[in-house]
Design a protein around this motif. Structure first.
Motif, PDB file in Angstrom:
ATOM      1  N   PHE A   1      30.802  46.849  44.352  1.00  0.00           N
ATOM      2  CA  PHE A   1      32.201  46.593  43.557  1.00  0.00           C
ATOM      3  C   PHE A   1      31.795  45.470  42.212  1.00  0.00           C
ATOM      4  CE2 PHE A   1      33.648  47.424  47.827  1.00  0.00           C
ATOM      5  CZ  PHE A   1      34.468  48.270  47.439  1.00  0.00           C
ATOM      6  N   GLN A   2      32.517  45.572  41.293  1.00  0.00           N
ATOM      7  CA  GLN A   2      32.500  44.547  40.352  1.00  0.00           C
ATOM      8  C   GLN A   2      33.857  44.175  39.881  1.00  0.00           C
ATOM      9  OE1 GLN A   2      31.179  45.492  36.366  1.00  0.00           O
ATOM     10  NE2 GLN A   2      31.558  47.645  36.508  1.00  0.00           N
ATOM     11  N   TYR A   3      34.264  42.770  39.710  1.00  0.00           N
ATOM     12  CA  TYR A   3      35.498  42.304  39.558  1.00  0.00           C
ATOM     13  C   TYR A   3      35.547  41.680  37.893  1.00  0.00           C
ATOM     14  CZ  TYR A   3      35.463  42.729  44.656  1.00  0.00           C
ATOM     15  OH  TYR A   3      35.083  43.120  45.814  1.00  0.00           O
ATOM     16  N   GLN A   4      36.792  41.732  37.550  1.00  0.00           N
ATOM     17  CA  GLN A   4      36.980  41.211  36.334  1.00  0.00           C
ATOM     18  C   GLN A   4      38.169  40.211  36.316  1.00  0.00           C
ATOM     19  OE1 GLN A   4      38.798  43.504  32.770  1.00  0.00           O
ATOM     20  NE2 GLN A   4      36.849  43.038  31.599  1.00  0.00           N
TER      21      GLN A   4
ATOM     22  N   VAL B   1      32.410  39.669  37.380  1.00  0.00           N
ATOM     23  CA  VAL B   1      31.646  39.101  38.652  1.00  0.00           C
ATOM     24  C   VAL B   1      31.149  39.967  39.272  1.00  0.00           C
ATOM     25  CG1 VAL B   1      31.629  37.613  40.136  1.00  0.00           C
ATOM     26  CG2 VAL B   1      32.927  36.879  38.174  1.00  0.00           C
ATOM     27  N   PHE B   2      30.025  40.184  39.845  1.00  0.00           N
ATOM     28  CA  PHE B   2      29.612  41.293  40.611  1.00  0.00           C
ATOM     29  C   PHE B   2      29.784  40.867  42.101  1.00  0.00           C
ATOM     30  CE2 PHE B   2      26.557  42.842  37.041  1.00  0.00           C
ATOM     31  CZ  PHE B   2      27.002  44.224  37.119  1.00  0.00           C
ATOM     32  N   GLY B   3      30.007  42.087  42.932  1.00  0.00           N
ATOM     33  CA  GLY B   3      30.246  41.954  44.220  1.00  0.00           C
ATOM     34  C   GLY B   3      29.380  41.138  45.139  1.00  0.00           C
ATOM     35  N   ASP B   4      28.170  41.144  44.679  1.00  0.00           N
ATOM     36  CA  ASP B   4      27.051  40.277  45.525  1.00  0.00           C
ATOM     37  C   ASP B   4      27.199  39.031  45.317  1.00  0.00           C
ATOM     38  OD1 ASP B   4      26.110  40.497  42.869  1.00  0.00           O
ATOM     39  OD2 ASP B   4      24.417  41.483  43.299  1.00  0.00           O
ATOM     40  N   SER B   5      28.115  38.552  44.473  1.00  0.00           N
ATOM     41  CA  SER B   5      27.957  36.917  43.983  1.00  0.00           C
ATOM     42  C   SER B   5      28.795  36.334  45.381  1.00  0.00           C
ATOM     43  CB  SER B   5      28.537  36.592  43.043  1.00  0.00           C
ATOM     44  OG  SER B   5      29.901  37.049  42.717  1.00  0.00           O
ATOM     45  N   GLY B   6      29.226  37.051  46.312  1.00  0.00           N
ATOM     46  CA  GLY B   6      29.884  36.708  47.406  1.00  0.00           C
ATOM     47  C   GLY B   6      31.132  36.283  47.197  1.00  0.00           C
TER      48      GLY B   6
END
Length: 709
Positions: free
Chosen positions: A117-120, A139-144
């Motif tokens: 996933f990625q989020y805006q 923000v990428f999903g692997d950033s927690g």
């Protein structure tokens, strides 16, 4: 799920479209509920998706009474067409320096890990109505599933809303409900504080001067220098001069304080107008441009400009308070210019970073190409640069993901001069459809620097060269030749419907070549060749490729098949069986399907003659069996031998008595002679001379068979 399509530009007015969906399990169904526009189907709504799989085949067909309608089809990955819901449970916790924004990944049709996933994030100042701009952060999903937002010094209230997309495709879903954080503004501008401070200082200075004049003697603070007393001047004049000096010193002191305060205010104001972008760097291997922001920005974009390629611009992403942009498809070996644009407090800022490829022009490797074959093997090749020095040596580095580990080639391929011009990979491990290959060819030399050669990211399935189709067979079913084959083994888990086949069918000995037959999206791997198109001996071979890529497999081994049959073959075969029931010893088996074209006419004539002979023999057998010969062919009556001898003797006696037979015929059996003799015997009164002798045949009827003969 909603599907939609547009009406064709050249479609007739009565056109009607129909949607069919076939899953990977080969379960096919039609759209249960169409969406219409002026009566024409332009969309479909499905509530039950239980039959869908990871890959699905979509087909839009059309009908019209005026003309045929072309179909439209596509194979879609369910993950790529899913529009995600907004994240759940968005919370914000603030401290003195930052506000920590947290959220949970949304519910999806299939459970995916966070890295998919990625989020805006859309962060806006609540009362900022001047610019109308917002701060969009990716923000990428692997950033927690968290983001640290620098808390503004003014403690202004902000709102944040978030939406979700796939990590590899920015197909954004809907925004979440806005969440507020922070507090209302309570402080005033620093400029106002400095102005009030300067004014207060001036007022204090003037007040202090008045107090000095009113309550203190000037000679106590500043004792006068002893001088000769001037009796002509009044003492009051001296006092006024002292007071004037004191006032001048106070004003000078106030002016110095004012300059100090103004300089401090100027430094603070200019500091706010400085660019918020700092630490701008480029990772040339990963092609990642990163930077930090010293204060809040309302909008940021990054762009890259490379020769021969179109400009690329995107919104930055953030991880651990570091902004970055990724350009995986950019080619840096020709140089590049990278730009970051930011807006802060209503002002626009721009920073540029120039990147160049160090080394001698034309010394780097060229024409890099890599191919995956036999499922787990890969070969890469390149050519030596035209300006490369004699001792140049190249090294190939590769990695399979943006942040993956870099590995150097272990088995190089050398040319005649000992220069590395290729690489062989023995084992690639398991393949995934999300594999993205990155390649970099570096160079070294003792004479000069060598330029590097990089390539854009390449998806794994686009590099695979399939093996030829296996188990190619041809079967004859009287009306068609059915060609069947097996799909090749593939490295990646793809449906067989993504394959495209080419069939090369040629007639042996013919100088004219037929164009290959192309078949796409085959599910049964079968092709029906009409028998009418095949005369004589033919060959067939096949190759295969992905429908979206250009790499063809090698041709399969050649398969031979032949036909010399004709439409009446079944008739003759059945006729031969029926005749063989009565005359099996005369029937020979004939393999009609294996007769070559040049002997076809001979065999046809032979079959017709043989059938005629058999028919005649059968007819003779029947005639002999049932005494039909005399009825069909009655015997011819003949005169007995004794009567024939007497008849000839009478003819000789008549001739000796003066009768002369015609000279045209001397045959006693001539019909004309027999008739003339009978006429003389039957009419003696009309002829002169003596009466003839009695006729021994006067009792024979004149209409008997002999006279007719």
């Amino acid at each position: 799920m909603n599907c939609s399509w547009a009406k064709g530009r050249a479609a007739p007015d009565d056109v009607q479209y129909f949607l069919y969906i076939r899953s990977k399990k080969r379960i096919e169904r039609e759209c249960p509920r169409y969406l219409k526009d002026s009566g024409t189907h332009v969309g479909c709504h499905l509530q039950d998706l239980s039959g869908l799989t990871s890959y699905n085949y979509f087909l839009v067909n059309g009908t019209s009474q005026e003309t045929g309608i072309q179909f439209f089809d596509s194979v879609l990955l369910l993950k790529e067409i899913e529009q995600y819901n907004p994240p759940d449970n968005i919370t914000v916790q603030c401290n003195e320096s930052h506000c920590l924004i947290r959220w949970e990944k949304p519910r999806t049709r299939q459970p995916w890990p966070n890295r998919e996933f990625q989020y805006q994030l859309d962060i806006q100042r609540r009362r900022d109505t001047t610019s109308g701009r917002s701060q969009l952060i990716v923000v990428f999903g692997d950033s927690g599933n968290r983001y640290n937002f620098p808390k503004p010094g003014s403690k202004a209230k902000h709102t944040v809303k978030i939406r979700t997309a796939d990590a590899r495709k920015a197909h954004w879903g809907a925004w979440s409900q806005p969440v507020e954080f922070g507090s209302e503004e309570t402080g005033s501008s620093l400029v106002h504080i400095y102005v009030l401070l300067v004014l207060g200082t001036l007022v204090c200075g003037l007040t202090l001067g008045c107090l000095f004049k009113r309550f203190l003697k000037s000679h106590r603070l500043f004792p006068p220098v002893p001088q000769i007393k001037d009796k002509l001047n009044d003492n009051h004049q001296v006092d006024h001069e002292v007071q004037l000096q004191i006032c001048s010193m106070v004003v000078l002191l106030d002016f110095v304080i004012l300059l100090v305060l103004l300089n401090s205010a100027r430094s603070t104001i200019l500091g706010e107008k400085e660019s918020p972008i700092v630490n701008l760097t480029l990772d040339s291997r990963k092609k990642i441009l990163s930077w930090n922001s010293r204060r809040i920005v309302t909008q940021q974009t990054c762009a890259i400009v490379t020769p021969l390629d179109p400009d690329t611009s995107q919104e930055p992403q953030v991880r651990n308070d570091t902004y970055f942009c990724t350009f995986p498809n950019a080619v840096l070996h020709r140089g590049a210019t990278l730009t970051v644009n930011a807006t802060s407090e209503g002002q626009d800022f721009s920073h540029q970073l120039a990147f160049s490829n160090p080394g001698k022009e034309g010394s780097g490797a060229q024409d890099l190409s890599c191919i995956i074959y036999n499922v787990r093997l890969m070969n890469c090749s390149w050519t030596r640069g035209p300006a490369a020095p004699a001792d140049v040596q190249y090294q190939l580095y590769s990695w399979t993901s943006l942040h993956g580990n870099v590995s150097e080639c272990s088995h190089y391929v050398l040319d005649s001069a000992g220069t590395r011009v290729g690489c062989h990979f023995d084992e690639l491990g398991e393949g995934h459809t999300t594999d993205d290959y990155f390649f970099l060819v570096n160079g070294t030399s003792s004479d000069s620097d060598i330029q590097f050669l990089d390539s854009p990211s390449v998806n794994g399935p686009s590099l695979e060269k399939y093996n030829p189709p296996a188990n190619l067979t041809v079967q004859d079913n009287v009306s068609h030749f059915v060609i069947r084959w097996d799909a090749p083994a593939m490295r990646y888990s793809l449906s067989n419907s993504v394959l495209r086949y080419a069939l090369d069918i040629q007639k042996m000995g013919s100088f004219s070549k037929r164009e290959p037959v192309f078949l796409s999206r085959q599910y049964k791997n079968k092709y029906r060749l009409p028998r009418a198109d095949v005369t004589g001996e033919h060959t067939v071979r096949m190759r295969v490729q992905h429908v979206l890529f250009q790499i063809w497999s090698e041709w399969s081994s050649t398969h031979h098949f032949a036909s010399g049959s004709f439409p009446m073959s079944q008739f003759f075969a059945s006729a031969g069986q029926r005749i063989g029931a009565s005359a099996s010893a005369s029937v020979l088996p004939v393999n009609i399907q294996s007769v070559p074209e040049e002997n076809f006419l001979v065999v046809l004539i032979g079959l017709v003659v043989g059938a005629t002979v058999l028919f005649g023999m059968a007819l003779m057998f029947l005639c002999k069996r049932f005494s039909l010969k005399k009825k069909l062919f009655p015997p011819i009556p003949r005169v007995k031998q004794e009567l024939a001898g007497a008849f000839l003797a009478s003819l000789e006696e008549t001739a000796s008595c003066g009768g002369h037979p015609p000279s045209a015929s001397q045959d006693p059996e001539d019909i004309f002679t027999v008739e003339e003799t009978l006429s003389l015997a039957s009419a003696p009164a009309k002829m002169g001379g003596p009466a003839p002798a009695p006729n021994p045949y006067e009792n024979i009827p004149s209409a008997g068979p002999l006279l007719n003969h």
